[in-house]
Enzyme design. Structure first.
Site, mmCIF file in Angstrom:
data_model
loop_
_atom_site.group_PDB
_atom_site.id
_atom_site.type_symbol
_atom_site.label_atom_id
_atom_site.label_comp_id
_atom_site.label_asym_id
_atom_site.label_seq_id
_atom_site.Cartn_x
_atom_site.Cartn_y
_atom_site.Cartn_z
ATOM 1 N N HIS A 244 0.827 -1.197 0.000
ATOM 2 C CA HIS A 244 0.000 0.000 0.000
ATOM 3 C C HIS A 244 0.864 1.252 0.000
ATOM 4 C CE1 HIS A 244 0.801 -0.810 4.274
ATOM 5 N NE2 HIS A 244 0.611 0.468 4.515
ATOM 6 N N ARG A 263 10.007 -0.899 2.937
ATOM 7 C CA ARG A 263 9.734 0.093 1.896
ATOM 8 C C ARG A 263 10.449 -0.277 0.599
ATOM 9 N NH1 ARG A 263 10.872 2.877 6.606
ATOM 10 N NH2 ARG A 263 9.106 4.053 7.470
#
Length: 395
Positions: A244, A263
């Site tokens: 997301h 990340r």
């Protein structure tokens, strides 16, 4: 009951005005991304147990299993996933053994816990969440006439489905995509969006992301993700392992007390593409809209099937002169999200709250009620009986 003193996080994607305004403060011109309420060691809350002396909340409440945040984004957050319990425990153990300091920028695992989370929109809130279906991705790619998108489409047709999509993401993260290739995709998306030809806002999203990160491969990966818009009062649940990237807006986040983030783009923070792919390879977790359960006349309860947290939102007015009773009687964090209210416990103690004020209440406080005109959100430990909200899968 104790008023909380909370820490904020000044990430560069944060809003300069939203959280200071929510707290009734003047902005200093710097971005404020998050307000944390809980016992997580990276930004623990404190209470004024003795006048003029702050005591860590953990000393009073013990470690809470949940963390409540206010999040305010003016530009996209990083493209990310959160690990499940097994990956979190292993990653934390390995980084501890390697001697990486907890606050080091290259650290990915800040604790050994999984991180399911739920977002409750305070304003219109836009996010990218979960992969689109294979057929939809192929339709999106087929209209973009660039060498990169043609190659991606060919690979996905050869290996369709979730695993094939993950392999494409892995390819883009491990084999660098040249900025000129990303620019070609962005230009094509801009033309398509300008012709009012879009497929579930995929092209417009890529253009918006590229305004902030023009050379980042996350621009291309955004085409693979569902775009979701929550209106104020709407809620989405994200299980561990769901890719997301929040885009803009202000929300409450209630989650397991964890800060584990893997990340892979749209950020200048530490990247861990291999860790992100490992999370994705575990298989998709649930991504769902949460339909609230009505509790009394004035309260909505959002309780996904997780053991760490639930959220209630209660509105009160002078129509309830005796006050509106809140659910739960265990360990709770309450946040006034609007208006002015008086919070009362079973011992007859009271606290006056305005928007932005937060409170810890424990089992000794018993049942709580609010009087006034306003709204109070409450994060708490659910029981089996309260874990009952229906959820509609997004993917």
């Amino acid at each position: 009951m104790f008023l909380l003193s909370n820490g904020t996080r000044a990430y560069e994607w944060g809003s300069r005005a939203a959280i200071p305004s929510f707290l009734g403060r003047d902005s200093d011109g710097n971005p404020v991304a998050e307000l944390w309420m809980g016992t997580h060691p990276l930004a623990p809350s404190s209470v004024e147990e003795t006048v003029g002396l702050l005591t860590p909340l953990v000393a009073l409440a013990g470690e809470l299993p949940f963390l409540l945040k206010v999040l305010a984004a003016d530009k996209p957050l990083s493209l990310q996933v959160h690990p499940d319990t097994a990956l979190a425990a292993a990653g934390f153990r390995d980084e501890e053994a390697a001697g990486i300091p907890l606050g080091a920028p290259e650290r990915s695992y800040k604790d050994p816990r999984r991180k399911p989370e739920m977002a409750y929109a305070l304003t219109t809130f836009d996010t990218l969440v979960g992969f689109r279906p294979t057929a939809e991705i192929l339709r999106i790619l087929s209209a973009i006439d660039t060498p990169l998108t043609k190659s991606l489409g060919e690979d996905l047709r050869a290996r369709p489905g979730f695993k094939g999509i993950v392999r494409l993401v892995e390819r883009m993260l491990t084999d660098p995509v040249a900025p000129v290739e990303i620019a070609e995709v962005t230009d094509a998306c801009r033309i398509l969006a300008g012709r009012s030809f879009d497929i579930k806002r995929a092209y417009q999203t890529a253009v918006e992301v590229a305004e902030h990160f023009p050379d980042d491969v996350g621009v291309v990966i955004s085409l693979f993700l569902n775009r979701l818009t929550l209106q104020p009062g709407e809620v989405a649940f994200l299980g561990p392992g769901v890719i997301h990237a929040h885009l803009s807006g202000m929300c409450l986040e209630v989650m397991a007390s964890s800060d584990n983030v893997l990340r892979a783009g749209l950020t200048n923070k530490h990247l861990d593409p291999a860790g992100l792919v490992r999370c994705l390879d575990k298989g998709m977790s649930r991504v769902a809209r949460v339909t609230p359960e009505q509790w009394g006349f004035s309260t909505e309860i959002f309780s996904p099937d997780v053991e760490e947290f639930a959220l209630s939102v209660t509105q009160c007015s002078h129509a309830d002169p005796e006050g509106t009773v809140l659910p739960s009687s265990g360990r709770r964090i309450l946040l006034c999200t609007g208006g002015e209210v008086t919070l009362l416990n079973e011992r007859g103690e009271s606290l006056d709250l305005a928007r932005g004020d937060s409170v810890y209440a424990g089992p000794d406080d018993g049942s709580l009620r609010i009087i006034g005109i306003g709204e109070v959100a409450q994060a708490y430990e659910p029981t089996r009986r309260t874990r009952q909200s229906s959820m509609v899968d997004l993917v």
